[in-house]
Design an enzyme around this catalytic site. Structure first.
Site, mmCIF file in Angstrom:
data_model
loop_
_atom_site.group_PDB
_atom_site.id
_atom_site.type_symbol
_atom_site.label_atom_id
_atom_site.label_comp_id
_atom_site.label_asym_id
_atom_site.label_seq_id
_atom_site.Cartn_x
_atom_site.Cartn_y
_atom_site.Cartn_z
ATOM 1 N N LYS A 207 0.855 -1.185 0.000
ATOM 2 C CA LYS A 207 0.000 0.000 0.000
ATOM 3 C C LYS A 207 0.890 1.234 0.000
ATOM 4 O O LYS A 207 1.716 1.414 0.893
ATOM 5 C CB LYS A 207 -0.905 -0.008 1.226
ATOM 6 C CG LYS A 207 -1.772 1.236 1.344
ATOM 7 C CD LYS A 207 -2.771 1.115 2.474
ATOM 8 C CE LYS A 207 -3.544 2.397 2.663
ATOM 9 N NZ LYS A 207 -4.533 2.286 3.745
ATOM 10 N N LYS A 261 -2.219 -1.457 -3.794
ATOM 11 C CA LYS A 261 -3.075 -0.276 -3.739
ATOM 12 C C LYS A 261 -2.249 0.978 -3.831
ATOM 13 O O LYS A 261 -1.245 1.067 -3.131
ATOM 14 C CB LYS A 261 -3.847 -0.312 -2.415
ATOM 15 C CG LYS A 261 -4.690 0.889 -2.136
ATOM 16 C CD LYS A 261 -5.299 0.784 -0.775
ATOM 17 C CE LYS A 261 -6.017 2.087 -0.504
ATOM 18 N NZ LYS A 261 -6.457 2.192 0.859
HETATM 19 C C1 PBG Z 1 -7.221 3.218 5.626
HETATM 20 C C2 PBG Z 1 -7.642 3.184 4.195
HETATM 21 C C3 PBG Z 1 -7.513 4.209 3.262
HETATM 22 C C4 PBG Z 1 -8.084 3.740 2.083
HETATM 23 C C5 PBG Z 1 -8.538 2.450 2.337
HETATM 24 N N1 PBG Z 1 -8.236 2.120 3.641
HETATM 25 C C6 PBG Z 1 -6.997 5.577 3.415
HETATM 26 C C7 PBG Z 1 -5.585 5.824 3.701
HETATM 27 O O1 PBG Z 1 -4.745 4.948 3.785
HETATM 28 O O2 PBG Z 1 -5.283 7.019 3.885
HETATM 29 C C8 PBG Z 1 -8.177 4.525 0.809
HETATM 30 C C9 PBG Z 1 -9.130 4.005 -0.208
HETATM 31 C C10 PBG Z 1 -9.460 4.938 -1.311
HETATM 32 O O3 PBG Z 1 -8.831 5.998 -1.517
HETATM 33 O O4 PBG Z 1 -10.396 4.613 -2.038
HETATM 34 N N2 PBG Z 1 -8.322 2.984 6.477
#
Ligand code: PBG
Length: 337
Positions: A207, A261
């Site tokens: 991520k 991601k």
């Molecule tokens: C953290 C989380 C995020 C997203 C999914 N889980 C936000 C982050 O890491 O700041 C982002 C998903 C998206 O942008 O669609 N709970």
């Protein structure tokens, strides 16, 4: 170039010959996108009287528990095999440790429970396992007051507790998204010792600290204190190889599935991860990726549904087995037509 090909004996017109009719193209298509490949992210907020549309994500709302159940039923009827739930606290009910996420009668338990009651096993219920929606500083875990950094090990303990709450409420899949070291092992151990050996773990393994999460932060009402960011725990977009180390570690720690991601900016990572592991690989087409398509389509600059189909298909072509996308419902409808 054509001369070179001819000299090498490459048969002229071979490529275009197989593109001539829709049936030929279908026959030789290497990638197919099916409804079975889609997971819909859904937001559900505590204390709402009615669903609240998210301005930067047209077509996406913060749901009430009731409207969440209606939406999940609609997706199940369309054949969408999975949803991932993001429960949100009552506005302002945030604190330093995100305690509302774990509260016994809180939104986590009520939302997951209501969805499971409605759909049983007809659809896979995933729970995003993180705390940023519930912390007043907006970080994904507990912040060390001295260093100002997120305290990895203290946060992992909370994730393990949250995973047990989510599984006991009925989540089939726990999806830790906080990028803390050791989170998968801790969650797996906690699930097993609480009698939830059947609950699977989908690790947000690679991520990235991406600017494409902007609209999600509006949808989830998350602001990082002091204009901060997550670069201290999420991956650096300049790095590809470390994604493979993250994925290998998560699989070794017991992840049943791994995720990359965002999706489109990291298709190279999706392909590399696919080559590295045999577990199912997911990719998350995130809020910013969705919002850009919607915004350009609203202006008439692109054909939104065609671009959505092309983008999500390309994520599969890169090697993902399934895609988390705010387009899930729309694509499912289109794929049925
Ligand atoms: C953290 C989380 C995020 C997203 C999914 N889980 C936000 C982050 O890491 O700041 C982002 C998903 C998206 O942008 O669609 N709970």
């Amino acid at each position: 170039m054509p001369d070179l090909l001819a000299a090498s004996g490459f048969p002229a017109r071979r490529l275009r010959r197989l593109r001539r009719t829709p049936a030929l193209r279908r026959l030789v298509a290497q990638t197919t996108l099916a409804v079975d490949d889609l997971v819909a992210p859904l937001f559900v907020a505590d204390g709402l009287d009615a669903p609240r549309p998210v301005g930067s994500l047209p077509g996406v709302s913060q749901h009430t528990v009731d409207s969440l159940v209606v939406e999940v039923r609609r997706l199940a009827a369309l054949g969408v095999p999975g949803v991932i739930l993001f429960p949100l606290p009552v506005t302002g009910d945030k604190d330093a440790t995100g305690s509302a996420a774990l509260s016994p009668d809180g939104i986590t338990r009520r939302a997951i429970g209501a969805v499971r009651d409605a759909v049983g096993d007809d659809l896979v219920v995933m729970a995003d396992c993180c705390l940023d929606e519930f912390t007043d500083h907006g970080h994904c875990g507990i912040v060390d007051p001295v260093t100002g950094d997120v305290d990895n090990d203290a946060t992992v303990e909370l994730y393990a507790d949250l995973a047990v709450v989510q599984a006991s409420a009925g989540a089939h899949v726990i999806a830790p998204s906080g990028m803390m070291d050791g989170q998968v092992a801790a969650i797996r151990a906690a699930l097993d010792s609480a009698g939830h050996a059947e609950a699977a773990v989908l690790a947000y393994a690679a991520k990235y600290a991406s600017a494409l999460y902007g609209p999600f932060r509006e949808a989830a009402d998350v602001t990082i204190a002091g204009g901060g960011n997550r670069k201290g725990y999420q991956q650096d977009p300049r790095n590809g190889r470390e994604a493979l180390a993250e994925v290998a570690l998560d699989v070794a720690e017991g992840a049943d599935m791994v995720m990359v991601k965002p999706a489109l900016t990291y298709l190279d990572v999706v392909a590399d991860v696919r080559a590295l592991v045999d577990v199912p690989v997911a990719a998350y087409h995130v809020s910013g990726e969705y919002a850009m398509v919607k915004a350009a389509a609203e202006r008439g600059w692109i054909d939104g549904p065609a671009v959505a189909l092309e983008q999500i298909t390309s994520v599969k072509r890169a090697g993902a087995d399934f895609v988390l996308t705010y387009f899930a419902g729309e694509l499912a409808e289109a794929l049925h037509d």
